[in-house]
Design an enzyme around this catalytic site. Structure first.
Site, PDB file in Angstrom:
ATOM      1  N   ASP A 106       0.811  -1.212   0.000  1.00 43.49           N
ATOM      2  CA  ASP A 106       0.000   0.000   0.000  1.00 43.49           C
ATOM      3  C   ASP A 106       0.853   1.274   0.000  1.00 43.49           C
ATOM      4  OD1 ASP A 106      -0.895  -0.904   3.315  1.00 43.49           O
ATOM      5  OD2 ASP A 106       0.467   0.716   2.821  1.00 43.49           O
ATOM      6  N   TYR A 107       0.179   2.383  -0.145  1.00 43.57           N
ATOM      7  CA  TYR A 107       0.795   3.689  -0.379  1.00 43.57           C
ATOM      8  C   TYR A 107       1.929   3.997   0.599  1.00 43.57           C
ATOM      9  CZ  TYR A 107       0.806   8.783  -1.292  1.00 43.57           C
ATOM     10  OH  TYR A 107       1.152  10.072  -1.611  1.00 43.57           O
TER      11      TYR A 107
END
Length: 247
Positions: free
Chosen positions: A103-104
């Site tokens: 994820d980011y």
């Protein structure tokens, strides 16, 4: 013979679901004829066009990236954020895509390829490829909490598979700890949700290893090409559950 949507996905043009949508919408041709039936099978000798563009048979490539923070594990992003494929654009001309996701805010080891079959072997839970993460968490996990992670913990999308977990260090005064966790599943934000479930949310997360691969010699934003031997070993590991590093 392979299903048409599978061939399109394996070529890195679109996800399987998106490929099915393109077929149903009449945007795919096989040997010059529009095909709308999802069960259609094609061979290597067939000519396939997607939205007027011929599907080219690219050489298969495999990369190991040290993913930096603030990058999306995707090919494109409708919000205009940086994607991991942006890192490769100047030097890699094949249409590569990430194998699974980080994820980011998560950093660490991410594979990218244009080989859909390889990607499926690496990401499908039934092949049980280990991924190891280092998690800096808020609070100090209890022994009972760690045991819950080890045996599998209930999340909103079902119980997780057993994990290997250890607390490598902690600071009582700061109320923080560092844990190492190894899982073979790849659910969305899984590691973060697992630690949240035992009351110690993740502050910082890094994937250190993927199977036998690690980040040795790389800094965030750097990448290298996997060797043919590494690709072979990963395939064997997925298919048999073990590898012989001497062969």
């Amino acid at each position: 013979m392979e299903r048409l949507q599978k061939v399109i996905a394996y070529a890195g043009v679109a996800s399987r679901r998106k490929a099915e949508q393109l077929i149903v919408e009449g945007k795919v041709k096989v040997n010059g004829v529009v095909v709308k039936e999802l069960g259609t099978k094609v061979s290597n000798s067939d000519t396939i066009e997607v939205e007027g563009v011929k599907l080219e048979k690219e050489d298969k490539v495999y990369f190991l990236l040290y993913k930096p923070r603030a990058y999306i594990s995707a090919v494109t992003d409708d919000k205009g954020r940086k994607t991991v494929t942006d890192i490769f654009k100047k030097h890699v001309h094949q249409r590569i895509f990430p194998v699974g996701r980080l994820d980011y805010d998560t950093t660490g080891l991410l594979l990218l390829t244009n080989d859909g079959e390889f990607s499926n072997l690496m990401t499908h839970p039934k092949f049980k490829i280990d991924k190891t993460y280092i998690a800096r968490v808020k609070g100090i996990p209890t022994k009972q909490g760690l045991m819950k992670l080890q045996s599998g913990i209930k999340l909103e999308d079902g119980k997780t598979a057993p994990a290997k977990v250890s607390m490598t260090s902690f600071d009582e005064n700061a109320g923080k700890a560092i844990c190492e966790i190894t899982i073979h599943e790849g659910r969305n934000r899984q590691v973060r949700r697992m630690f949240e479930a035992i009351g110690t949310p993740v502050v910082k997360l890094k994937r250190e290893r993927f199977a036998f691969l690690d980040l040795t010699g790389l800094s965030p934003g750097e990448y290298r090409q996997l060797t043919k031997h590494e690709v072979k070993l990963l395939r064997v590991l997925a298919e048999t559950g073990k590898v012989d590093y001497n062969n």
